[in-house]
Structure formats: C-alpha cells, structure tokens
Design an enzyme around this catalytic site. Sequence first.
Site, PDB file in Angstrom:
ATOM      1  N   PHE A 230     -94.953   7.605  44.182  1.00 62.07           N
ATOM      2  CA  PHE A 230     -94.235   8.460  45.932  1.00 62.07           C
ATOM      3  C   PHE A 230     -95.164   8.657  46.569  1.00 62.07           C
ATOM      4  CE2 PHE A 230     -92.047   9.978  41.792  1.00 62.07           C
ATOM      5  CZ  PHE A 230     -91.210   9.496  41.585  1.00 62.07           C
ATOM      6  N   HIS A 231     -96.128   7.975  47.143  1.00 64.36           N
ATOM      7  CA  HIS A 231     -97.163   8.182  47.820  1.00 64.36           C
ATOM      8  C   HIS A 231     -97.623   7.499  48.740  1.00 64.36           C
ATOM      9  CE1 HIS A 231     -99.273  10.352  44.148  1.00 64.36           C
ATOM     10  NE2 HIS A 231     -97.828  11.067  44.316  1.00 64.36           N
ATOM     11  N   PRO A 232     -96.427   6.860  49.703  1.00 60.77           N
ATOM     12  CA  PRO A 232     -96.697   6.327  50.775  1.00 60.77           C
ATOM     13  C   PRO A 232     -97.543   7.121  51.925  1.00 60.77           C
ATOM     14  CG  PRO A 232     -94.909   7.015  51.357  1.00 60.77           C
ATOM     15  CD  PRO A 232     -95.251   7.562  49.834  1.00 60.77           C
TER      16      PRO A 232
ATOM     17  N   ASP B 245     -99.647   2.609  49.039  1.00 62.89           N
ATOM     18  CA  ASP B 245     -99.252   3.192  47.606  1.00 62.89           C
ATOM     19  C   ASP B 245     -99.388   3.511  45.904  1.00 62.89           C
ATOM     20  OD1 ASP B 245     -96.907   5.161  46.665  1.00 62.89           O
ATOM     21  OD2 ASP B 245     -95.815   4.139  46.252  1.00 62.89           O
ATOM     22  N   HIS B 246     -99.642   4.596  45.710  1.00 60.96           N
ATOM     23  CA  HIS B 246    -100.126   4.208  44.558  1.00 60.96           C
ATOM     24  C   HIS B 246     -99.066   3.844  43.348  1.00 60.96           C
ATOM     25  CE1 HIS B 246    -102.489   8.418  45.391  1.00 60.96           C
ATOM     26  NE2 HIS B 246    -102.728   6.922  45.386  1.00 60.96           N
TER      27      HIS B 246
END
Length: 527
Positions: free
Chosen positions: A455-457, A286-287
């Site tokens: 919110f980037h899994p 994730d980020h």
Amino acid sequence: MYDYVIVGAGSAGCVLAARLSEDPDVKVCLVEAGPADTSPTVHVPAAFGKLFRTRVDWDLDTHGEPNLNGRRIYLPRGRVLGGSSSINAMIYIRGNRLDYDGWGQPGWSYDELLPYFIRSEDNERGASEFHGVGGPMTVADGRSRNVMSTAFVEAAIQAGYPTNDDFNGAEQDGFGLYQVNQRDGKRCSAAVAFLHPAMSRPNLTVETNVEVHRVSFDGDRATGVIGSRLDEELVIRAEREVIVSAGAYNSPHLLQLSGIGPAELLRALEVPVVLDQPEVGRNLQDHPHVMLVFAHSQPVSLLIASDPKYGQEFVEHGTGPLTSNIGEAGGFFRSEDGLPAPDMQFIAGPVMFADGGLGMPTDHAISFGACLLTPRSRGSVTIASDDPTAKAKIRHNYYDDDADLRAMVEGVRRGLEISRQRSLAPYTERQVGGPESESDADLREHVRRATQTEFHPVGTCAMGTVVDAELRVRGVEGLRVVDASVMPTVIRGNTNAPTIAIAEKAADLILGRQPLAPAAVVSASTA
C-alpha cells in the site's frame, strides 16, 4: 474564486488545507471525491479491513502483472476525508536518512525535512532530538499489545536480530513494536489531526462528494478545476494556484486528463495537449509484500474482538483488541551484507491476513512477512479513456528486475526462520498456503503467487522530472503536485508520515515562509 484549490483531502491535502488557511487573508477550497469521515468504522483501528471496497475506497487494482502469473493486485485507496490515512494500518515510520539524501533535491535532505516531521508530531513518549510534542498528529504506542506480537519480536531476537524501540530514532535496524497514529486508542487520521480543527475557519471551504475531472487552463496557466457532484457540473476557480494532492495513482491520472502527459497517448485518446510531459505517470514504485500465515488453536487472535465486551472496553477506555492496527510488530533488516541501510521490513499481525486483506479469517492465526523497501522495478499509471470517470490503467511491474525477486526470496526464507523460533511455537501449528519447500525454485514460485501490495505507491509525478524542488509542475504556471507521487524513490518504510512531512514543507513553500532550520542532530543517522 479562491486563492488555492486543493484536489484531494488525503494525508497531504488535509495538511495543506490546515496550514494554508492559517493565514486569514487566504481563501482555500479543499475538494474531496468521497464523503466525510463520519462512519464509525473509520475510527476503530482494527476494523479498517471492513472499509475495503466500500464507498470510502477507490477500489483500484493493477492490470495483469506479468511477473505475478498474470494476477491483478487489489489496491485500496482512501476516498474519504483523510484519504488513505482513514483506511490504513496507522504505522508511523519516517524512513531512512539515505532515502531523502538520495533524492538529490535542494531543500529535501533528511536534516532539512526532519524539522517538519517533528512539527507535525505529538508523541506520547515526549520530546527529544528526534521527536516533537504539541503538533497536530498524535503518535502513540499501540494499546493492543497482543501476546503474539510480543512473541514475534522475541522470535526475531532468538533468530539473531537486534531489538529496536524507536524505528524513527538513531537507528532503523532491528525488531520491535510499532508506534501508531492513534489518539486515545482511536485512529488519528490526517483529517482528525489537521483538517477537523481547521474546518470552522471562515476562509476554508471543504467540498465533499465532488469528483474533479480536469484542471482548467488559460494558455499555460492553471485557473481552477472542473468536476461534478452527482450530475451537477462544478467549476471552482483558483486565483493563485491549483494544488493536486490526489495520490500516486490519481494525481498523474488527473494531470493526463487535463492535458499534461505523454502527447502521443493524449492525442490518441482525443485529450487536448497542454504540455507534452512523458514522465507523468512513469516511475511508479511500491513495496511488494509476501505474508506467511500460521494457524493455531490458541484463542488469542483478533477473532476475539467480535465479543461485545471488547466493544464496550473500546468505547469506555480506548483499550483492548479493537485498538489493534493489525500490523502491531515488525522490524527492519538487510537481506545481504554490505548494504548501506535496511532493504527489507517485516510486518506482523495477530490475525489471519488473507487475499490482500479481502479474505475472511477462518482460524486463529498469526501473519507476518517481509516487504522489499528498495525495489528496482518501475511501473506506470496511464489514462485508458478520455472519460474522467474511467479508472486508470495501473501496472506496477513487480519483479521486472530479477534482483527484486531474489531479495524477496531471501525475505521469505528469513520469515520461515523466525517462524521456527521457540517463542512462536504455540502460534505456528499449521502453515496456511506456504511454499512447497525452501528451495529457490519453490520460494520464487511462492513469491509470484503470494505477493500483494504493501500500500505504498509513489513516484509518478517525481521531483526532478515532473515537478521542481518547490513541487511546481514544470512547463506550466499556477500548478503544483503535493503528495507521495513527488517522491523520486520510495522511502524505506511506511509512506504516510513522509507524505505529511512533504505537505508540511510544501505549505511553507507555497506561502513563501522561511523553511524550518535544518535539524542540528549530531547522531541523526537512521542508517
């Protein structure tokens, strides 16, 4: 009985349902755990925070993160037609050439995937070597253009960064205003763009409010799915394939519940083992993101959007503050010399963004901060029970590799530098919850205290380990995974557009179509 059963009507699932059902001889069933996207709030861009922890949100969180002082991090995920594209910030970013080339998977290089980005796109700026028109997904310049967003870009330029008016063009580095997935000022989710135009087809069935509990098997072949709508059990059969498009958290969770995962874990939870595959649920990336928040006395933030006149403007003209995607501006930069591509992204919004989006704004404010694009740390998703309604155990292990923490400290330091530029002076009167000082120790503690997800899994059913280059689950038949979980590594940027492109390519693979020809773009380096 259907030819294809797709689990999850998110960004990938909507694309697959639309593209597969273009063949009138193919019967497709799309199954979504949540409701239809009929809530007006879904379609008002600035209102997406109101959707958090409602019936259209899976409302997940991590277990205690060991490197974030044991905090649990809230993880919103769309549980509605359109999935997370119905509750996200709508930023249209593709990532970097090096991301796709670095995957090392046949057919998935940047040049081979670019035509699928272009096929999806209807960019209001027109067609070019990097952009398309006439596709289902509207890509537009933001209509809010808040004065603080422009000031943020000006401040970045004053701090020495270059400008960039197209992060999806020849170069990724630089700062500017983001393009967004909006149509006439309203959200253009994957459901709006792809699914709704296809729903009248007689060969496409869309089942909402059905939670899939497991994939059924006959030996090692997937035959359908078993789930429920309220207390009614449903069995949906797939003659050709089951396609899992439930996202980076729920796809590995469903595979494990179906008996595909680490055999030792499955046996301990009394789940019958179909395939011992220890990589299912691993490789979670994730980020991580750290916001800086500055309050001020200028009445220009999105707090003004509650004025009824702006509601009327939105309805009548599709303009005004309610069209804001919150993250209106930002940029890409390299935290140290010698890097081959950006490793950090800034996102700036004209509002007080607190507590991962769950906090209520109390003052006019601007929020901006860096997220780490190339994390080395890896987490995991595992089932915690054989009860399919129990949520998964998620641990991102943010900053498990200290190099990630060092990079985020530099990102915060750069953000503080931008905050001191003259164009932001009217909007940085008072910092809210910032670091005690700019010493390394205080910045490290601030990062641990303030990190949230961007919110980037991705990565939990990765190509090369769990699935092959055609996204087929290795070791079984009739089962694919198509969503962000198949990315071997997270791309440098927001993950929605890449997920849509993955699904576009997957549809051709599933139907046996010839892949689109690689882009003949001489200058197509986004590094």
